[in-house]
Design a protein around this motif. Structure first.
Motif, short mmCIF file in Angstrom:
data_model
loop_
_atom_site.label_atom_id
_atom_site.label_comp_id
_atom_site.label_asym_id
_atom_site.label_seq_id
_atom_site.Cartn_x
_atom_site.Cartn_y
_atom_site.Cartn_z
N ALA A 1 166.33 17.47 -22.90
CA ALA A 1 166.00 16.72 -21.68
C ALA A 1 164.64 17.16 -21.16
O ALA A 1 164.18 18.27 -21.43
N VAL A 2 164.00 16.25 -20.43
CA VAL A 2 162.75 16.54 -19.72
C VAL A 2 162.94 16.09 -18.27
O VAL A 2 163.38 14.97 -18.01
N VAL A 3 162.61 17.00 -17.36
CA VAL A 3 162.77 16.72 -15.93
C VAL A 3 161.38 16.72 -15.28
O VAL A 3 160.78 17.77 -15.09
N PRO A 4 160.83 15.54 -14.95
CA PRO A 4 159.56 15.49 -14.23
C PRO A 4 159.74 15.91 -12.77
O PRO A 4 160.72 15.52 -12.12
N VAL A 5 158.80 16.70 -12.27
CA VAL A 5 158.87 17.21 -10.89
C VAL A 5 157.57 16.89 -10.17
O VAL A 5 156.48 17.18 -10.69
N ALA A 6 157.66 16.29 -8.99
CA ALA A 6 156.50 16.13 -8.12
C ALA A 6 156.46 17.33 -7.20
O ALA A 6 157.46 17.66 -6.55
N TYR A 7 155.31 18.00 -7.15
CA TYR A 7 155.19 19.22 -6.35
C TYR A 7 154.05 19.09 -5.35
O TYR A 7 152.92 18.76 -5.70
N SER A 8 154.38 19.34 -4.10
CA SER A 8 153.39 19.49 -3.05
C SER A 8 153.27 20.99 -2.82
O SER A 8 153.64 21.78 -3.66
N ALA A 9 152.78 21.42 -1.70
CA ALA A 9 152.68 22.84 -1.40
C ALA A 9 152.37 23.01 0.07
O ALA A 9 151.85 22.10 0.72
N GLN A 10 152.70 24.19 0.59
CA GLN A 10 152.34 24.47 1.98
C GLN A 10 150.85 24.31 2.20
O GLN A 10 150.41 23.87 3.26
N SER A 11 150.06 24.63 1.17
CA SER A 11 148.60 24.55 1.31
C SER A 11 148.09 23.12 1.49
O SER A 11 146.97 22.91 1.92
N ASN A 12 148.93 22.11 1.15
CA ASN A 12 148.53 20.72 1.35
C ASN A 12 148.67 20.27 2.80
O ASN A 12 148.16 19.22 3.17
N GLY A 13 149.40 21.04 3.60
CA GLY A 13 149.69 20.59 4.95
C GLY A 13 150.88 19.63 4.95
O GLY A 13 151.40 19.28 3.90
#
Length: 200
Positions: free
Chosen positions: A91-103
């Motif tokens: 299986a492959v699980v795509p993940v969208a990642y933001s971050a605290q540094s993005n606000g």
């Protein structure tokens, strides 16, 4: 597709593309959690995590990230992962990642969508932004999972999210239920159970 929909089977082809899009007013990242048939887990990402350096492809080259895009003025940003299916990939699980540094800024506000297609066969599945979470303090989103079975490529709409403020990656595991000679095998995504992302 949206959470709660039955899994969708696509014709099995040599390659599958996972394309994540979002508003280019922010700087999100696409990464992939790769589950091998033997239970091993690999990460493909343009940025590292604790104990996992940035890698644009798996060791065998079967799962490849086509590169990072940054914040731009107006429009749609896109990052792509190409998957060459082989029996070692479960299986492959795509993940969208933001971050605290993005606000602050939710996956809903920035219109995060996942599109999966199987190339030559012309099949295409979209897990749309309309279903995304609108909490500004959630940094990881797993819209869906690509499962590699003997007969087909099966797409699951998961719409799973990290805990508020968590910088930990998800992970994925094979789970076998029942007696060894008749065990049923399932795949479970565990949010916030992987390594913590490096500062971006």
């Amino acid at each position: 597709m949206k959470k709660g929909d039955a899994p969708v089977s696509l014709a099995k082809t040599a390659g599958v593309t996972a394309r994540m899009t979002w508003s280019s007013d922010t700087d999100y990242d696409l990464l992939a959690v790769v589950l091998r048939a033997n239970g091993a887990v690999e990460y493909v990402a343009t940025f590292g995590a604790s104990g996992f350096p940035a890698r644009l492809s798996t060791a065998d080259g079967a799962v490849k990230h086509l590169g990072n895009v940054g914040r731009e003025a107006h429009g749609l940003a896109e990052e792509v992962i190409e998957i060459t299916l082989n029996p070692s990939i479960r299986a492959v699980v795509p993940v969208a990642y933001s971050a605290q540094s993005n606000g602050p800024g939710s996956f809903y506000r920035y219109r995060v969508s996942l599109e999966i297609d199987n190339g030559a066969a012309g099949d295409r599945i979209v897990i749309a932004a309309e279903n995304a979470n609108d909490d500004d303090q959630i940094y990881s989103c797993v819209p869906g999972m690509i499962e590699n079975t003997q007969e087909a490529v099966v797409i699951h709409a998961l719409e799973q999210y990290s805990q508020r403020g968590s910088e930990f990656r998800p992970t994925v595991a094979l789970v076998r239920d029942g007696l060894p000679h008749e065990a049923a095998e399932t795949i479970e995504v565990a949010m916030d159970a992987g390594p913590v992302n490096d500062w971006k």
